[in-house]
Design an enzyme around this catalytic site. Sequence first.
Site, PDB file in Angstrom:
ATOM      1  N   GLU A 179       5.566  13.112 -39.802  1.00  0.00           N
ATOM      2  CA  GLU A 179       6.460  12.526 -40.803  1.00  0.00           C
ATOM      3  C   GLU A 179       5.736  12.299 -42.132  1.00  0.00           C
ATOM      4  OE1 GLU A 179       8.275   8.631 -39.805  1.00  0.00           O
ATOM      5  OE2 GLU A 179      10.185   9.688 -39.842  1.00  0.00           O
ATOM      6  N   LYS A 182      21.538  12.118 -40.954  1.00  0.00           N
ATOM      7  CA  LYS A 182      22.306  10.864 -40.979  1.00  0.00           C
ATOM      8  C   LYS A 182      23.548  11.008 -41.848  1.00  0.00           C
ATOM      9  CE  LYS A 182      18.447   7.640 -40.383  1.00  0.00           C
ATOM     10  NZ  LYS A 182      17.745   6.526 -41.050  1.00  0.00           N
ATOM     11  N   HIS A 230      -3.276  24.227 -17.067  1.00  0.00           N
ATOM     12  CA  HIS A 230      -2.588  25.093 -16.107  1.00  0.00           C
ATOM     13  C   HIS A 230      -1.153  25.366 -16.549  1.00  0.00           C
ATOM     14  CE1 HIS A 230      -5.707  24.835 -12.865  1.00  0.00           C
ATOM     15  NE2 HIS A 230      -6.108  23.917 -13.714  1.00  0.00           N
TER      16      HIS A 230
END
Lengths: 424, 424
Positions: free
Chosen positions: B277, B412, B298
């Site tokens: 951010e 938003k 792995h």
Amino acid sequence: MIKVDLSGAKSFFKGENPDYEAAARAHETLVSGTGKGSDFRGWLELPSRMISGELPRIIETAEKIKSRSNALVVIGIGGSYLGARAAINLLKPVPDENDVKVFFLGNGLSPDYLCDTLKQIGDDDFDVNVISKSGTTLEPAVSFRIFRELLKKKYGDRAGEHIFATTDKERGALKSLANSEGWETFVVPDDVGGRYSVLSAVGLLPMAVAGIDVSKVISSAEKALKNMDLRSPENPVWQYAAARQHLYRIGYGTELLASFEPSFRFVGEWWKQLFGESEGKDGVGIFPASVEYTADLHSMGQFIQDGPRNLMETVVRFGSEAETYAVPFDEGNADGLNYLAGRDLGEIGKVVADAVRAAHVEGGVPNMVVEIPRRNEEGFAEMVIFFELACGISGYMSGVNPFNQPGVEAYKKNMFKMLGKPGT
Amino acid sequence: MIKVDLSGAKSFFKGENPDYEAAARAHETLVSGTGKGSDFRGWLELPSRMISGELPRIIETAEKIKSRSNALVVIGIGGSYLGARAAINLLKPVPDENDVKVFFLGNGLSPDYLCDTLKQIGDDDFDVNVISKSGTTLEPAVSFRIFRELLKKKYGDRAGEHIFATTDKERGALKSLANSEGWETFVVPDDVGGRYSVLSAVGLLPMAVAGIDVSKVISSAEKALKNMDLRSPENPVWQYAAARQHLYRIGYGTELLASFEPSFRFVGEWWKQLFGESEGKDGVGIFPASVEYTADLHSMGQFIQDGPRNLMETVVRFGSEAETYAVPFDEGNADGLNYLAGRDLGEIGKVVADAVRAAHVEGGVPNMVVEIPRRNEEGFAEMVIFFELACGISGYMSGVNPFNQPGVEAYKKNMFKMLGKPGT
């Protein structure tokens, strides 16, 4: 059945369509066994093999464990661990009171993690499922030594009855030991690599013990294999494989797998192994990363929206939630949310998911959606088959062998030497 | 104190040294407040402010909660959630029997996750710590409505005594509501962005309730801030910030944060927010990803060893574990591990970590090691200060404002419109 929605990716294709002819060829290569690594395509037949093979014994064993133990210690690493953990986390994120708790050990060397797990098991009765093709992989082998000792202390001569070994069908250290000690064994198939093994005993025994209906998983997987054998651009597997390869070719080097369910976290880890280990070789490969929305919109969201434009995003959405929960009405409305009062959280989540997609596409992130009908046994099975097929096809499209993992040996060689293993 | 080891990165520097002069300038810009976003540098003073401010009341409140409740529901998202979760996961991965269980809600919209959490809380007594600067962020606000309703049902008129609001010191919906309802409040400082807020009440109250010694955290952080103010290439902060910026400039676009402790998982998530951010904007930024070793050797190991050569790796190592555990001797030695018998798991882990580093460096992955003395309160505090300082300095070195997050608004805006919020 699973649907793929590429509407958020199309505007990034630069006028070309994803190469469905190449997908068709890769699909044929996969199915006909004419490609690299073709000895490792047993997963294409796993569901039918399990039905006529180990499935009933897996269920029976799970019932035995459930009737006598409170905990199952699953010892395995990589493909011998991630599939079961993904399934259990997705379908049984919180065990019911009478469920057996499943602990995953042998996937690292941290003594703190070991001791924390021992603390959680406490004095409970427990069984051990050790999963290792060879029996000599360092991490699980060390853990298994520790748990054998604990079982002996707890159950004396009957310790062996609490050990279930999932291993090679005839060779290897673990198989030999199991034979000489009389432990019950299940098979890690020769022609299935670890990351494709979740629908073998490797994944199914822990899943069954955790309370997942593995018969339903297997029958759904069998059906999905048939449905997804479709040789057409209508096949969601082709759509996903071809779209991501197309995007990779034009500069999108990182793929984010996103979901709106916290219980999806370890599916993300499983997916990273599946694609990362299959495609990341010879200096090429799409970097696989995973995010959890909406949480990570408030952390990685900034980077996704505004960082370097080489990210593509694949969002796994479930058609309907198990639960509903309506937003309460609040007299004071201090938070200004009364316009949402009475609306279901799941429905709000779907609107938010659409809003996120629109924002990311607008910001320059190609978006693919994988829609799975439900977060249940059928949905999990379809998803596994979908991603496995897509991985095989996508791998062949990119020119690599999607079934080997030569790079995993590098650290092991160093490790054994530095640890002073005899003969290194 | 923390040490940075760049010996696994040097051979990738292409003859140049990391730009310590630029690090010095960025450090000065940060400390003098002459750079972009300089209004958000309050975290540089948080420890001393907390000592003379809210710390005693945080500890007192935590004691009250511990004395009467079995669960704390922390409602928050992004920076109002990840710091506390990282700390608790790292330092208290498994709660002791008498510890308060801390649940994190309001960081998503999944009704299934909500219901699973409610099931876990059951009939236990619980308190709520709602953390939101404004009180109107969708996810936490919705969760808070739900939990206020539950508290009312459970405690009637005394419900308010179970609510602790960490919010703006004087303005906003949540602060107003808290004032009118008489809830106890703590402060989200004006000059500290969410991702830098873990050492404010935002992180400290949940940590204290979980049983972490927050006085020790804060005093250690204060000391670390002094130690790491060193203006010299000897400063580990400069080493890390300058090395990663140098590597980014010459083509390493993705940074993997790795640890060998499973309890580190959410520190990885916190770190991804902090760096992602702060740096991911204006079309630039190092893509932050995290891995857990040895498990992920792995899974992602193949990609790391052999995939595209644009990865750099930062490994966080702890100097010593809390626990020791020796590999048992086994008479039969079927797994061939007797050469390790009697050796401590933690010591073996260190050798393995060295082996992994050697393999990755050889495979073309620059490696940086951040050595933290111990996985305890001091270590956590030092690590937080180290990464926060490195992030501010690294951000300034790359030319961005490391303290804003303009991209988070995009989804938003869409969301509120699509949800039909009045006035959108």
